[in-house]
Design an enzyme around this catalytic site. Structure first.
Site, short mmCIF file in Angstrom:
data_model
loop_
_atom_site.label_atom_id
_atom_site.label_comp_id
_atom_site.label_asym_id
_atom_site.label_seq_id
_atom_site.Cartn_x
_atom_site.Cartn_y
_atom_site.Cartn_z
CD GLU A 23 -2.87 1.28 2.32
OE1 GLU A 23 -2.79 0.52 3.29
OE2 GLU A 23 -3.84 2.04 2.11
CB CYS A 227 -7.42 3.35 4.23
SG CYS A 227 -8.01 2.49 5.69
CG ASN A 358 -9.32 -2.10 2.47
OD1 ASN A 358 -8.64 -3.07 2.76
ND2 ASN A 358 -9.27 -0.96 3.17
CD GLU A 359 -9.58 -2.42 7.27
OE1 GLU A 359 -9.85 -1.32 7.78
OE2 GLU A 359 -8.55 -3.06 7.55
#
Ligand code: AHR
Length: 627
Positions: A23, A227, A358-359
Site C-alpha cells: 500500500e 484505505c 476494503n474494510e
C-alpha cells in the site's frame, strides 16, 4: 511431547499462500519503492495534499557566482498538458540562476561510479536557445558528479535527457538546474533515476527494496491498498483528474508518467502515480507473484461510513473493473489490452483474482454493491475469483453479518484484517480450526501484532502455524503494511524499513521470509501435550473500574464475577505492559497481557466526557476463555 503422524496427510498448502500487501502508506511509493530521486518533480504539490506543501516543496532557488532571477510556479495555458497543470518558470536576469531539489529524507542519494538518468521537459522564449546546466552537488554546492549541459531550443515542450556519472557517494545530494542568458525558461517533470533499478526497468523500482520483497518469494502482491482505495471512492469521480481528493482510480495511473495527474493520497501526502497499475503488474510478474488488485465497492470504511446511492457511479466503477481485467488479460486488439501493449507488455499479465472492497463496514450496503460487481465480472470473466471483505475487525457484529452474507451467497473468498497484541496471536492460534470447510475460503489480507519487537515476530510465527494447519481454508495471507520510510511514518509496525540510502527488514520480515521461502506441500498432522497452561481463565461477567477524564485513565481494576481482584494498575510503576492499539479513527490503550475488551469480551464503551476525574464502574461479558 509432540506426537507426529508422519504418514498422515493434513491440508495441502498452495505455493501462493503467502504474499505481500503493498500500500502507498508511509511513503512506500514516492521516496520509497519508486526509484525516482526527485521529490515534487512536476511542481504539483499542493496544500490540499498536505497542509505543509507548496508547489515549491523540496525545491529552493540557487545561483552560481551571484546570478539572479526569479523562480515561480505557473499554472497557465503554457502547461505541459491538461493533466500536468503546473510548471516552473525561471525568469533569468543576470548570470547563472536556477533551482535545486533536495529529494527525500536527507537528500538525493548517489553512489560513486554509478550512472543516473536525467530527464526534463523544457521550453525557452529566447530565440538563441538557453544553456541549462544540470549538477548533482552536496548542500554546500560541491560537485558530486560531472555536470551535464543541455541546450534548450524553441518555445514548445521538448524532453531532454542525459546521463550523470557520480564521482562521489553521498546521501545529501541536491539536483541543481541553472541557466543563463536572460529570457524565460520553463521546466517540468524534472527526473533523476538510478540506472540500476530492479531488473533495469525504466521508470522502475528501487533495487534494494525490490530485492528485499523478491527475497520473500511472495505468492501474490495485493495492491494498491488498503484505505488508499476505498475512502473517498464515492467522491470526486466525475471531477477532472488533476483535481485533488479525486478517489484512487486505476485509469489515472497508467500511460506516460508526465500524463498521470498527481493526486492527494489518503495518507496525507502527494502521490505521483509513478508506480501505477502497469508497474504493479510488471513488478508482480518480475518477482514471480500473482497480481491481486483491490477496487473500491463504493461503501467507505477507514473512518467513514458512507455508501454511495448513485447507480450511474456504481455502473461506472463496475465498468472500470471490467476494463481493468481487460487491461491485464485482454488481447492486444481489445481497447485496454492495446494500452497494455503500448506500454510495453503485449502478453497478458494473467490476472486471476480481484478484491472488491476494503474494510467496507456497512455490511448490507456493501454486500448489495459487491453483488453487482460480482455478477458483472462473473458474466464476462467467469474464471476470475472475486474476493469479498469482512470489515476491519477480527470479530464483532459487522464481521459476523458480513460473513453471513458472504456465506449465504456462496462467495468464494473473504478478506479478513486484524492488528492485535502478540498475546492475541498466541491465544488465537486455533482461530481457523473451526471455520466451515465448505464455506468461503479466507484471504488474510492484512495482519500484524502491534510492534516490531522479536516477541511480535515470534507470536506471528506461532500464529502462522495455525494458518498453515488450516491451509485448506486460509488460502492467502499477507502481513501489513509492507514498507515504511523512517521519516514519513503513518502506521507501525511495518515489515521493511528504509530511508534514502538503507533498508532493513524488521523481525517480522524474518518470520515472513522463513515461512514464505519454505512453503510445504502439505501439513503433517501433529499433537502437542503438556502445553504450558495459560496463567488464568476468565469467564462470565468481569467488572472493570477506572478513574478517567476525557483524556486520561488511572487506577484501572479488573474483578471477576465472584468479586476477586484479577488485576489493578495505578500507573505508579512500569507501564510497559500497556501498548497502543490502532482503532478505526481513534487510539486506545490495552493491557495486552490481560483482557482486551474488544477481543475477549463483548465490547462496552464508556465515554468519559468530563475534563475532571470521575470514577467509572462497568462490566463486560467475556466471550472467550483466555489467560
Ligand atoms: O495496513 C494499514 C491499513 O490498515 C490499511 O490501509 C487498512 O486496510 C487497514 O485498516
Amino acid at each position: 511431547t509432540l506426537a507426529v503422524d508422519a504418514a498422515g496427510r493434513g491440508a495441502t498448502i498452495d505455493r501462493s499462500m503467502y504474499g505481500v500487501f503493498f500500500e502507498d502508506i508511509n511513503r512506500a511509493a514516492d521516496g520509497g519503492l519508486y526509484a525516482e530521486l526527485v521529490q515534487n518533480r512536476s511542481f504539483e504539490y499542493d496544500k490540499a495534499d498536505n497542509a505543509s506543501y507548496t508547489p515549491m516543496t523540496s525545491w529552493a532557488p540557487t545561483s552560481l557566482n551571484g546570478g539572479t532571477g526569479t523562480a515561480t510556479v505557473a499554472d497557465d495555458d503554457r502547461r505541459l498538458n491538461e493533466r500536468n497543470r503546473r510548471y516552473l518558470k525561471l525568469d533569468l536576469a543576470r548570470g547563472e540562476y536556477g533551482v535545486a531539489n533536495s529529494g527525500y529524507n536527507s537528500g538525493i542519494r548517489v553512489e560513486k561510479g554509478k550512472q543516473y538518468d536525467f530527464s526534463v521537459f523544457a521550453r525557452t522564449d529566447r530565440a538563441a536557445g538557453t544553456p541549462l546546466t544540470v549538477a548533482v552537488t552536496d548542500p554546500a554546492g560541491k560537485a558530486l558528479a560531472d555536470p551535464l549541459r543541455v541546450q534548450v531550443r524553441g518555445d514548445g515542450w521538448v524532453r531532454y535527457t542525459g546521463t550523470v556519472l557520480a564521482r562521489e557517494s553521498s546521501a545529501l545530494g541536491r539536483l541543481a538546474l541553472t541557466a543563463s542568458g536572460g529570457g524565460t525558461l520553463r521546466l517540468d517533470m524534472v527526473s533523476l533515476f538510478p540506472r540500476d533499478t530492479y531488473k533495469n526497468r525504466p521508470n522502475g523500482m528501487r533495487a534494494d527494496l525490490a530485492e528485499k520483497i523478491a527475497a520473500l518469494e511472495p505468492g501474490f502482491v495485493r495492491f494498491p491498498g488498503g484505505c488508499l482505495v476505498n475512502t473517498g471512492s464515492h467522491q470526486g469521480y466525475e471531477a477532472p483528474n488533476w483535481e485533488r481528493k479525486r478517489s484512487y482510480q486505476w485509469k489515472d495511473t497508467i500511460g506516460p508518467v508526465e500524463q498521470r495527474a498527481t493526486n492527494a493520497n489518503f495518507w496525507g501526502y502527494n502521490q505521483s502515480y509513478g508506480i501505477g497499475y502497469y508497474e504493479y503488474f510488471q513488478f508482480s510478474e518480475d518477482i514471480g507473484a500473482m497480481p491481486l488488485p483491490v477496487v473500491p465497492a463504493l461503501v467507505t470504511g477507514c473512518g467513514q461510513n458512507k455508501a454511495t446511492d448513485d447507480p450511474a457511479l456504481l455502473r461506472r466503477h463496475i465498468q472500470d473493473t471490467l476494463d481493468l481485467i481487460e487491461f491485464a488479460n485482454g488481447p492486444v486488439t481489445s481497447p485496454w489490452g492495446k494500452k497494455r501493449a503500448e506500454m510495453g507488455h503485449p502478453a497478458p499479465f494473467n490476472l486471476t483474482h480481484v478484491g472488491v472492497g476494503n474494510e467496507e463496514n456497512l455490511p448490507d450496503e456493501f454486500f448489495a454493491r459487491f453483488t453487482e460487481f460480482r455478477t458483472a465480472i462473473a458474466s464476462k470473466y467467469p474464471g476470475i475469483t472475486v474476493i469479498s471483505n469482512s470489515g476491519p475487525d477480527d470479530t464483532g457484529t459487522t464481521f459476523d453479518r458480513l460473513w453471513d452474507l458472504n456465506r449465504n451467497a456462496k462467495v468464494l473468498m473473504v478478506d479478513e484484517h486484524y492488528y492485535n497484541s502478540p498475546q492475541w496471536f498466541l491465544q488465537n492460534n486455533q482461530r481457523y480450526d473451526t471455520y466451515d470447510r465448505n464455506g468461503p475460503k479466507v484471504f488474510l489480507g492484512e495482519y500484524a501484532s502491534l510492534d516490531n519487537k522479536f516477541g511480535n515476530a515470534l507470536a506471528e510465527a506461532a500464529y502462522m502455524t495455525g494458518l498453515e494447519r488450516n491451509a485448506d481454508v486460509v488460502k492467502l495471507a499477507s502481513y501489513a503494511p509492507l514498507l515504511a520510510n523512517t521519516d514519513y511514518v503513518q502506521w507501525k509496525p511495518d515489515m521493511i524499513w528504509f530511508d534514502n540510502q538503507r533498508s532493513w527488514g524488521s523481525a517480522s520480515y524474518e518470520t515472513q521470509k522463513l515461512f514464505m521461502t519454505n512453503v510445504g506441500d502439505h501439513v503433517v498432522p501433529s499433537k502437542a501435550s503438556a502445553t504450558p497452561a495459560t496463567v488464568a481463565s476468565i469467564s462470565g461477567a468481569i467488572g472493570l473500574s477506572t478513574w478517567a477524564t476525557s483524556a486520561a485513565y488511572d487506577d484501572v481494576k479488573v474483578t471477576s464475577a465472584d468479586g476477586a481482584q484479577l488485576f489493578s494498575d495505578d500507573f505508579s510503576g512500569d507501564d510497559s505492559r500497556w501498548s497502543k492499539v490502532a482503532g478505526r479513527g481513534s487510539w486506545a490503550v490495552t493491557n495486552g497481557a490481560y483482557v482486551q475488551a474488544d477481543q475477549a469480551a463483548e465490547n462496552t464503551l464508556v465515554t468519559a466526557g468530563d475534563p475532571s476525574w470521575s470514577n467509572y464502574d462497568f462490566s463486560v461479558k467475556a466471550t472467550k476463555t483466555g489467560g
